[in-house]
Design a protein around this motif. Structure first.
Motif, mmCIF file in Angstrom:
data_model
loop_
_atom_site.group_PDB
_atom_site.id
_atom_site.type_symbol
_atom_site.label_atom_id
_atom_site.label_comp_id
_atom_site.label_asym_id
_atom_site.label_seq_id
_atom_site.Cartn_x
_atom_site.Cartn_y
_atom_site.Cartn_z
ATOM 1 N N HIS A 225 -121.258 -39.850 76.804
ATOM 2 C CA HIS A 225 -121.163 -41.249 77.190
ATOM 3 C C HIS A 225 -122.556 -41.869 77.321
ATOM 4 N N ASP A 226 -122.625 -43.137 76.973
ATOM 5 C CA ASP A 226 -123.803 -43.940 77.314
ATOM 6 C C ASP A 226 -123.536 -44.555 78.681
ATOM 7 N N ARG B 116 -129.313 -48.546 79.100
ATOM 8 C CA ARG B 116 -129.612 -49.717 78.289
ATOM 9 C C ARG B 116 -128.900 -50.950 78.837
ATOM 10 N N GLU C 289 -127.799 -53.530 77.374
ATOM 11 C CA GLU C 289 -126.727 -54.089 76.540
ATOM 12 C C GLU C 289 -125.351 -53.489 76.880
ATOM 13 N N LEU C 290 -125.334 -52.404 77.605
ATOM 14 C CA LEU C 290 -124.044 -51.838 78.006
ATOM 15 C C LEU C 290 -123.287 -52.767 78.947
ATOM 16 N N PRO D 152 -118.604 -55.379 79.142
ATOM 17 C CA PRO D 152 -118.255 -53.973 79.348
ATOM 18 C C PRO D 152 -116.752 -53.791 79.540
ATOM 19 N N THR E 77 -116.330 -50.201 83.918
ATOM 20 C CA THR E 77 -117.344 -50.341 84.957
ATOM 21 C C THR E 77 -116.797 -49.815 86.272
ATOM 22 N N ARG F 67 -119.852 -46.338 78.273
ATOM 23 C CA ARG F 67 -119.312 -46.531 76.935
ATOM 24 C C ARG F 67 -119.371 -45.196 76.194
ATOM 25 N N LYS G 49 -120.021 -42.507 73.421
ATOM 26 C CA LYS G 49 -121.004 -42.488 72.332
ATOM 27 C C LYS G 49 -120.341 -42.680 70.978
#
Length: 539
Positions: free
Chosen positions: A267-268, A287, A289-290, A294, A297, A312, A314
């Motif tokens: 996961h990111d 990052r 941008e996540l 989203p 969360t 998120r 990968k």
């Protein structure tokens, strides 16, 4: 004689029985209804289609056989379109469900990480608040005692970096001193990026989590800062701000303990809310941008505010496409062939589960079933149910029937009496067999007072039981004793009600049987083991 206050109900002469048959058993009717639903529900169209096709083939319909060779492409196309339509529908549904599963797993990952972080941050806050409480009690504590307390408080934690005292927000004590001496004399209120946190602590007078931040002595730390408020009669609140306590831990070790290293390969993950500023705070991990639209969360509650975690996968939100899998057409065909069989098995299993809730001898509900009904009635108190009763029924001297005439005769007597008891039920009664010759009746009512209803039920039950049962050449008469507990008058807990009814039943047995006794709260009972009077515990 005991001084148990009770209402005694004896069987009345010429009692007219209530003949409202209310069947509460899980018998073959469940199976019949399930099968009826199958053959008259959505599957009826499929089965009907099969019947018609079979009829044509069995009768050898000339028109059908003549047209089949003339239109092979049309028939093949129709079957192909039907198969493709079903296949595409299943694939789209599977794709959608798989995507939802990916999103659900990501949300679960975010929640799990948030809970782990909350636990450790809470422990960090407890330590700083414990030190603040000590200083509020002993503001002149000797340095040696302070060193000892500090070592016991934090030295066992490998993630711990340092502990500091900051009277007037200037660090004057740090533990351990080795490696942290550089923070002595630092004015936290003037340190870059920390002035706002200090202002919040002074204003709100509560613990605030600061960081993650770069430490003077190197590394990234997470600090729990708690205000020290010492007594001062000149202050309106009776206390004045003395300074603060600071407990700092290694932020990277906190993340490691929360399991981040196990989650990030798949996961990111990003976090924001530096200094407990929540969703509007700075991103301090991952990052940014996540956080743009989203889908997964979780909020981390920390002292003084919160953090926000975004997760998120990968591999992305879309699940792997199933359209290229060669086994799917076969799976669709097998699903069509076995769907009817699967529905049939599921309906049979439902019937079996329902049968597990009934007594095999009398076909009455069993102990598990009536316990569920009682809990439901108690949960609905104040709504559809205003009052009710739990009635324990126990046959008097039933054992001699089994001993002298045999268990087969005893079983027939139980069946016959159970059928009459069931016929004497009203629409508000639920009767179950809970043991050999023990029964339990639950009465529920929408009326605010139901003692009269319960006494009427008990009278009908006594009359129904008292009628003789003909088995072979024997006419066997049985009597019964009943103990009654009312709810909510005697309690709202099933165990309490059972105990009250059991004590009333014991009194009915002791007084000669063939009667029903209503338990009254606050009365005395006779201890069964010693025969001595004892006061029932208050409820």
């Amino acid at each position: 004689m005991s001084d148990l206050h009770s209402t005694e109900i004896a069987p009345a002469e010429g009692q007219t029985q209530c003949r409202i048959p209310v069947v509460h058993t899980a018998s073959t009717s469940y199976l019949s209804r399930a099968r009826h639903a199958f053959w008259t529900g959505p599957w009826a169209n499929i089965s009907g289609l099969g019947s018609v096709a079979g009829m044509h083939l069995r009768r050898g319909d000339d028109r059908f056989t003549r047209q089949l060779p003339l239109q092979p492409l049309l028939v093949a196309a129709a079957i192909l379109v039907l198969g493709i339509g079903i296949t595409v529908s299943l694939l789209v549904a599977h794709q959608r469900d798989s995507t939802r599963l990916v999103e659900a797993q990501a949300r679960d990952t975010a929640s799990t990480l948030a809970l782990s972080l909350e636990r450790y941050v809470a422990l960090l806050a407890v330590r700083s608040e414990a030190l603040a409480a000590l200083l509020e009690i002993r503001p002149d504590i000797p340095t040696a005692d302070l060193e000892y307390f500090s070592s016991r408080l934090v030295d066992s934690d490998s993630a711990f970096r340092n502990l500091a005292l900051a009277p007037d927000d200037v660090v004057s004590f740090v533990h351990p001193r080795e490696g942290n001496a550089g923070v002595l004399g630092v004015d936290l209120s003037s340190r870059a990026g920390q002035g706002e946190v200090v202002r919040r602590i002074r204003l709100e007078r509560r613990t605030v989590l600061a960081g993650p931040m770069n430490l003077v002595q190197g590394g990234i730390g997470l600090a729990s800062r708690s205000p020290v408020l010492i007594p001062d009669a000149t202050e309106q609140s009776g206390r004045r701000y003395w300074g603060m306590t600071v407990v700092v831990v290694d932020f990277d070790k906190v993340l490691e303990r929360a399991g981040l290293s196990r989650l990030e390969p798949l996961h990111d993950i990003a976090m924001r809310g530096r200094d407990a500023e929540g969703a509007g705070g700075q991103v301090f991990h991952g990052r940014p941008e996540l956080f743009e639209a989203p889908k997964a969360t979780a909020e981390v509650a920390v002292p003084g505010g919160s953090w926000l975690i975004a997760v998120r996968p990968k591999s992305g939100w879309e699940a792997a496409s199933m359209f290229g899998q060669p086994w799917l057409p076969l799976g669709v065909l097998l699903s069509l062939l076995f769907s009817g069989l699967g529905f049939r098995i599921a309906s049979d299993r439902t019937a079996i589960r329902d049968l597990a809730m009934s007594d095999p001898l009398t076909r009455l509900p069993n102990r598990r079933h009536v316990q569920w009904v009682l809990r439901e009635a108690l949960e609905q108190l104040g709504g559809r149910v205003r009052c009710g009763a739990l009635v324990l029924i126990d046959f008097d001297d039933f054992k001699p029937i089994n001993d002298t005439l045999g268990h087969r005769v005893g079983d027939e007597v139980l069946r016959g009496i159970s059928a009459r008891m069931r016929a004497a039920l009203s629409a508000n009664d639920f009767l179950a067999r809970i043991g050999g010759d023990e029964f339990l009746l639950v009465h529920s009512s929408a009326e605010p007072q139901c003692r009269g209803e319960v006494e009427s039920v008990a009278t009908r039950m006594l009359a129904a039981i008292a009628q003789s049962v003909a088995v072979d050449e024997h006419a066997i008469a049985v009597r019964a004793s009943m103990g009654i507990a009312l709810f909510p008058e005697h309690g709202r807990d099933p165990n309490v009600l059972r105990e009250c009814a059991d004590r009333a039943l014991y009194r009915a047995k002791r007084d000669g049987g063939n009667r029903a006794i209503v338990y009254v709260r606050g009365s005395h009972d006779i201890d069964r083991a010693s025969g001595q009077h004892r006061q029932l515990p208050p409820e």
